[in-house]
Design an enzyme around this catalytic site. Structure first.
Site, PDB file in Angstrom:
ATOM      1  N   LEU A 195       0.886  -1.164   0.000  1.00  0.00           N
ATOM      2  CA  LEU A 195       0.000   0.000   0.000  1.00  0.00           C
ATOM      3  C   LEU A 195       0.923   1.214   0.000  1.00  0.00           C
ATOM      4  O   LEU A 195       2.006   1.176   0.602  1.00  0.00           O
ATOM      5  CB  LEU A 195      -0.863   0.025   1.266  1.00  0.00           C
ATOM      6  CG  LEU A 195      -1.902  -1.089   1.430  1.00  0.00           C
ATOM      7  CD1 LEU A 195      -2.639  -0.939   2.757  1.00  0.00           C
ATOM      8  CD2 LEU A 195      -2.896  -1.078   0.279  1.00  0.00           C
ATOM      9  N   ASP A 196       0.507   2.291  -0.640  1.00  0.00           N
ATOM     10  CA  ASP A 196       1.314   3.515  -0.622  1.00  0.00           C
ATOM     11  C   ASP A 196       1.477   3.996   0.813  1.00  0.00           C
ATOM     12  O   ASP A 196       0.656   3.678   1.683  1.00  0.00           O
ATOM     13  CB  ASP A 196       0.621   4.617  -1.436  1.00  0.00           C
ATOM     14  CG  ASP A 196       0.497   4.250  -2.910  1.00  0.00           C
ATOM     15  OD1 ASP A 196       1.278   3.395  -3.371  1.00  0.00           O
ATOM     16  OD2 ASP A 196      -0.386   4.815  -3.581  1.00  0.00           O
TER      17      ASP A 196
END
Ligand code: URA
Length: 235
Positions: free
Chosen positions: A102-103
């Site tokens: 995930l960013d």
């Protein structure tokens, strides 16, 4: 297999905790109290109990974590806090890694495991594990924008995204369900229709839901969730 290895691999007790538990008479094998932590046991046949509770052997660890913003989906990072840093010490040396990324500013459900085969399987677009994200956009999006995104879009790097689904909640928020996970995919999809993602949270991975796990917290997957995650050929 040695009894202390059985306990540490099953994520119940570390080897030193197992030793202490043996000293206190808290461990039984087939109903007999154990005297030595290095006792050889058969993990498939013997019935092992800790404080009267039967322990099932599992070689791999499966964890869900609710990633806060500012934490990176990596095992090590020179600058930022990683998802592994959010785990207690006895979980940090098991070779766990995040299943997908995930960013840094994306929140929510991330699965950590040391089962490489199942993680690889769960990330493969061919296996159709759906990943569901709740999102908010800077500007309202039309049904036409949603349709374009759902159909798959050609991104600036020449990649055409796989079809996905959008469930609209309001004109600036919804859930988007993907079967793949390309770099910044959701942000790039909305950018491609002239919009901007301002909030992104993964709420589901396959059939495994984040539920009410607090932000920054973690827990091991239930037996049912583990069964939903692991590669069927692994069982
Ligand atoms: N898509 C994104 O743009 N970012 C994420 O973190 C996950 C999917």
């Amino acid at each position: 297999m040695r009894l202390d290895k059985f306990f540490s691999e099953s994520s119940v007790l570390s080897r030193s905790e197992c030793k202490k538990a043996v000293k206190k008479g808290e461990i039984t094998v087939n109903g007999e109290t154990v005297k030595n932590a290095d006792l050889k046991i058969d993990e498939n046949k013997d019935e092992i109990a800790y404080k009267g509770e039967k322990i099932t052997y599992s070689r791999y660890t499966y964890i869900m974590l609710n990633k806060p913003s500012g934490v990176v989906s990596a095992t090590e990072d020179g600058r930022d806090k990683t998802v592994i840093d959010l785990l207690p010490e006895n979980y940090r040396n098991r070779g766990l890694f995040p299943c997908g990324r995930l960013d840094k500013d994306t929140l929510g459900l991330i699965i950590l495991t040391n089962d490489g085969i199942s993680a690889h399987n769960a990330l493969s677009p061919k296996k159709h594990f759906e990943k569901t994200y709740y999102f908010k956009t800077a500007d309202g999006f039309s049904d036409g924008d949603a349709k374009k995104i759902e159909g798959g879009l050609l991104l600036a790097d020449g990649y055409t995204t796989k079809p996905c689904r959008i469930e609209r909640i309001s004109d600036r928020e919804g859930n988007i369900i993907l079967t793949e996970g390309k770099y910044h995919e959701i942000k790039r999809l909305f950018a491609a229709v002239g919009n901007k993602i301002v909030y992104l949270e993964r709420i589901k991975f396959g059939d495994i839901a984040l539920g009410d796990l607090p932000r920054g917290d973690w827990r091991t997957l239930s037996d049912e969730e583990t069964a939903a995650f692991i590669d069927k050929n692994r069982r």
